[in-house]
Design an enzyme around this catalytic site. Structure first.
Site, PDB file in Angstrom:
ATOM      1  N   TRP A  66       0.874  -1.357  -0.152  1.00 42.04           N
ATOM      2  CA  TRP A  66      -0.394  -0.177  -0.181  1.00 42.04           C
ATOM      3  C   TRP A  66       0.677   1.547  -0.221  1.00 42.04           C
ATOM      4  CZ3 TRP A  66      -2.161   2.804   5.300  1.00 42.04           C
ATOM      5  CH2 TRP A  66      -3.101   3.385   4.246  1.00 42.04           C
ATOM      6  N   LYS A 126     -13.608  -0.635   4.754  1.00 36.00           N
ATOM      7  CA  LYS A 126     -14.183  -0.890   3.649  1.00 36.00           C
ATOM      8  C   LYS A 126     -15.490  -2.415   4.228  1.00 36.00           C
ATOM      9  CE  LYS A 126     -10.023   0.333   2.981  1.00 36.00           C
ATOM     10  NZ  LYS A 126      -9.709   1.147   1.936  1.00 36.00           N
ATOM     11  N   ASP A 133      -1.676  -6.119   8.838  1.00 35.76           N
ATOM     12  CA  ASP A 133      -2.661  -4.582   8.524  1.00 35.76           C
ATOM     13  C   ASP A 133      -3.847  -6.266   8.021  1.00 35.76           C
ATOM     14  OD1 ASP A 133      -4.286  -2.887   7.417  1.00 35.76           O
ATOM     15  OD2 ASP A 133      -2.050  -1.589   6.709  1.00 35.76           O
TER      16      ASP A 133
END
Ligand code: KET
Length: 394
Positions: A129, A243, A208
């Site tokens: 990311w 999300k 993560d």
């Protein structure tokens, strides 16, 4: 006074999303930012979340500050979601704080690492990311990378080689599921082997978990978490509800630190509170209470699980649709990666120039690394996207 201040170079994801919003073209398609859009191209308001919002609003009274570590009902709900009835939780070995999104949890962890592991570097997957490096370097933590991806697959041998060379007490950042940006995850057997190595080499894993539920399911996507719990060593875990509850702007997430003893967990929690106090003092109330209400109300929890299943299923259907149309339009080229990659993203292999052409000529936005957010596809735009991709590949 400010004449020396340079312009902001912009962010590879958020600035692109801003450019998309300003693009006046009809029929533009946003496949840049990692956001789930529904079949109508809208960010959904989940029914479970709406119901929880009403409950929270109706129950609202005074709004005192939350404790530095966040609301107790949020923190315990997150722990139950992530760690179930694992003995580590019962033993009081897990310190969990409510974050400001999982980005907030990553930032608090970065400050914690800098303060208490000052000699440690953090190892990031190559690629990762785009914001990981910025978050850790922003706290003064030195970053480096381990190989992760080659020819459409995990470069597992390269990854293990690099981690074998890492000094003890290095921090290793791992995507728990739905790797961003590649969409390529470790297999169960690879996780088991990796966890063994991390423990043997005294490396500190940092998971993560931003896409829980988008891989195989809310519980299934916790495989890496369970492997680490069962291995017994310490680790960090930042998780997000952006999300999987579609609450992006509410900034809901958490940071958990699994510690060797309850006594150490108490001290770690204290230090996390200190990091929070000097960053933003304490987290906001509303979003966390909505998340806690969804998680803690059995009927809403079940409704949410069904909604997550539906979002994941729709993305898989879009992967199939894009694969089908593109395979027909560009014969001789293999697009199977759309089917095998997991989660929100596909790593398309398109070059920066091809991504630019998609945007400039066709109004189709991908991140310049070639990352496509498959969750931005729907049955109305998939043909347009396939045509545009076929044109830039020609
Ligand atoms: N970790 C990963 C791997 C991640 O992709 C994101 C967001 C986050 C953390 C932060 O999520 P938060 O909302 O702070 O809980 N990624 C998408 C959005 C962004 O860049 O902020 C993205 O990659 O498009």
């Amino acid at each position: 006074m400010f004449a020396h201040i340079p312009p902001y170079a912009g962010d590879p994801i958020l600035s692109l999303n801003e450019a998309f919003q300003k693009d006046p073209r009809q029929g533009k398609v946003n496949l840049s930012i990692g956001i789930y859009f529904d079949e109508n191209g809208k960010i959904p308001a989940l029914e479970s979340v709406r119901k929880a919002e009403h409950l929270v609003v109706n129950a609202a009274g005074a709004r005192p500050y939350l404790p530095m570590e966040g609301a107790a009902n949020f923190r315990s709900a997150v722990q139950t979601l992530l760690f179930g009835d694992h003995p580590a939780l019962k033993a009081g070995r897990i310190a969990t704080i409510q974050g400001v999104g999982s980005s907030g949890g990553l930032k608090v962890a970065a400050d914690f690492i800098k303060a208490h592991f000052p000699a440690s570097k953090i190892y990031l997957s190559s690629p990762t990311w785009d914001n990981h490096r910025a978050v850790f370097e922003g706290s003064g933590v030195e970053t480096t990378t381990y190989p992760y991806y080659q020819d459409g697959q995990v470069d597992f041998a390269g990854m293990l080689d690099a981690l074998r060379q890492a000094p003890a007490r290095s921090v290793v950042l791992l995507h728990a599921c739905c790797h961003n940006p590649t969409g390529v995850d470790l297999s169960a057997a690879q996780w088991t082997e990796l966890v063994k190595l991390l423990n043997e080499r005294e490396l500190l894993p940092f998971l993560d978990l931003a896409y829980q539920g988008y891989g195989d399911g809310l519980d299934e996507d916790l495989f890496a978490v369970r492997e680490l719990l069962n291995a017994g060593g310490p680790f960090l875990l930042a998780n997000s509800f952006s999300k999987n509850m579609s609450v992006y702007g509410e900034r809901c997430g958490a940071l958990s630190v699994v510690c060797p003893t309850a006594e150490q967990a108490e001290k770690v929690l204290g230090q996390l509170k200190f990091m929070i106090r000097r960053n933003y003092s304490n987290p906001p109330t509303f979003g966390g209470q909505v998340v806690a209400t969804v998680l803690n109300t059995p009927e809403l929890n079940q409704m949410w699980r069904n909604e997550v299943d539906a979002m994941r299923t729709r993305i898989k259907a879009m992967r199939k649709a894009l694969h089908e149309v593109l395979s027909a339009k560009v014969p001789g080229r293999n697009f199977d990666y759309f089917l095998t990659q997991r989660g929100m993203f596909s790593y398309t292999g398109l070059s920066g120039e091809q991504v630019d052409a998609l945007k400039d000529t066709h109004g189709v936005y991908l991140v310049r690394s070639g990352r496509m957010c498959v969750a931005g596809l729907n049955s109305k735009n998939v043909e347009v996207v396939a045509n545009a991709m076929a044109a830039v590949l020609a």
